[in-house]
Scaffold this active site. Sequence first.
Site, PDB file in Angstrom:
ATOM      1  N   GLY A 164     -12.126  28.532  -6.830  1.00 14.76           N
ATOM      2  CA  GLY A 164     -11.932  29.670  -5.943  1.00 14.76           C
ATOM      3  C   GLY A 164     -11.497  29.314  -4.539  1.00 14.76           C
ATOM      4  N   HIS A 205       4.976  23.628  -3.173  1.00 11.69           N
ATOM      5  CA  HIS A 205       5.038  24.857  -2.380  1.00 11.69           C
ATOM      6  C   HIS A 205       5.785  25.881  -3.234  1.00 11.69           C
ATOM      7  CE1 HIS A 205       6.010  26.905   1.697  1.00 11.69           C
ATOM      8  NE2 HIS A 205       6.297  27.739   0.726  1.00 11.69           N
ATOM      9  N   LYS A 234      12.368  23.967   4.993  1.00  8.44           N
ATOM     10  CA  LYS A 234      12.958  23.991   3.657  1.00  8.44           C
ATOM     11  C   LYS A 234      14.414  23.531   3.704  1.00  8.44           C
ATOM     12  CE  LYS A 234       9.962  27.892   2.582  1.00  8.44           C
ATOM     13  NZ  LYS A 234       9.902  29.362   2.387  1.00  8.44           N
ATOM     14  N   GLU A 287       0.045  31.703   3.038  1.00 10.16           N
ATOM     15  CA  GLU A 287       0.404  32.745   3.990  1.00 10.16           C
ATOM     16  C   GLU A 287       1.325  33.749   3.317  1.00 10.16           C
ATOM     17  OE1 GLU A 287       2.574  31.184   7.278  1.00 10.16           O
ATOM     18  OE2 GLU A 287       4.046  30.167   6.039  1.00 10.16           O
ATOM     19  N   ARG A 291       8.871  39.686   5.476  1.00 12.04           N
ATOM     20  CA  ARG A 291      10.303  39.908   5.731  1.00 12.04           C
ATOM     21  C   ARG A 291      11.101  39.413   4.531  1.00 12.04           C
ATOM     22  NH1 ARG A 291      11.323  34.607   6.276  1.00 12.04           N
ATOM     23  NH2 ARG A 291       9.834  33.328   7.424  1.00 12.04           N
ATOM     24  N   VAL A 294      15.055  33.559   3.711  1.00 10.85           N
ATOM     25  CA  VAL A 294      16.349  32.878   3.679  1.00 10.85           C
ATOM     26  C   VAL A 294      16.779  32.648   2.230  1.00 10.85           C
ATOM     27  CG1 VAL A 294      17.577  30.749   4.270  1.00 10.85           C
ATOM     28  CG2 VAL A 294      15.951  31.734   5.897  1.00 10.85           C
TER      29      VAL A 294
END
Length: 453
Positions: A164, A205, A234, A287, A291, A294
């Site tokens: 968890g 990621h 990135k 996070e 928006r 890219v």
Amino acid sequence: MFKKVLIANRGEIAVRIIRACRELGIHTVAVYSTADRNALHAQIADEAVCIGPAPSKDSYLNVRAIISACEITGADAIHPGFGFLSENPSFARMCEKCGITFIGPRAESIEMLGDKAQAKETMKEAGVPVIMGSDGAISNIHAAHTLARDLGYPVMVKASAGGGGRGIRIVHSDDELEAQMTAAKQEALACFGNDEILIHRRPKHIEIQILADNYGDVIYLGERDCSMQRRNQKVLEEAPSPASFMNEELRAKMGKAACTAAKVCGYRNAGTIEFLVDKNGEFYFMEMNTRIQVEHPITEAVTGVDLVKQQLLIASGQRLSIKQEDIKLTGHAIECRINAENPLLDFRPSPGRIKSLFIPGGPGIRVDTAVYQGYEIPPYYDSMIGKLIVHGKNREEAIAKMTWALSEFIVDGVATNVDFQLKLIRRPEFLEGNYDNGFLNRTDILADERSKE
């Protein structure tokens, strides 16, 4: 539907939004700085308004100027793109106060998710695994330092009895290791009665794209693997994540968690939930980006969903016309970010005039850019000049397409990272899908080039 949309951005994303608006019959307004007077977005929009001098703070971050441009042109909505004001809750609130639709989430959602501590606590309460953080100290961690250095930073410090999201830390350097191990051990002992700690190889990621309307409907559109990063930036993304790492069960679990995260925040419009995922398939909320991303084109390629159009439709009050069962991932897509920079000089930005330009094309090839032959790349903004996106029936075909597309990409007059990207996709680690967040930080793929100098 909106009659007129102002695009509060520049470069390729502004061009991308203008084109989506055109397809929906929406009139567009571009804003530009004095340095961008000849920029493509300012030329192709139906109207264009200069909002200030070159520095971003005086133009693309100038809320007063942007709102004024919206009012004098009669625009009824603002699309912020990414970067600049796209995740600024004060700007979203100002739009609402002025009767202008902000094409994105509510200011309250941006505010809550922008506060990392609050966002993690909210996710934790909703049952989404999170990585907690705190301070501490430990006396003897020589073996841990040795192992972490052998593995290469960042590493995941994890309680062996954990679950968890408890007893988990991501450590980026030797300097952080002692404190983060102590914190993880203390948390693990308190939660599980066992403070045994494992150090795992760096995580992946992985981010999940979601769409949410104003009526509580939320869907996820698969994942993007964004692990190929240099100094946390990135460089290349692919969708879906390589099959050597991802499977349908893990994808469904992450998608469900992403939708839960969006719902608990009362989220609307397009958003991205970013997770860290270990080699055992355990994932943890990092996070949420409130928006358009890219790298959104690779999701569009494998799902057939136009994410920018969906943003416009959702913001205009329409319900999602797409159901979760409609989302099918087809083939494989890769995006390489093409930057005006010199990789041999520590990726130093390379502004200047483009003397000649050849952009590759063909089946399954897409280039999102705002540059053209003779265009002067200004020194004031991000060095990205475009995105090369390929789509193939499988990962092998996508890599082959990217290889020849990069080989054909010509930008003369400024230094670019095209050759760097070409070397990158030829690396055995990439070909095998065996890479993680720390790969480019510990691997100098230009070593041969440097030795020639």
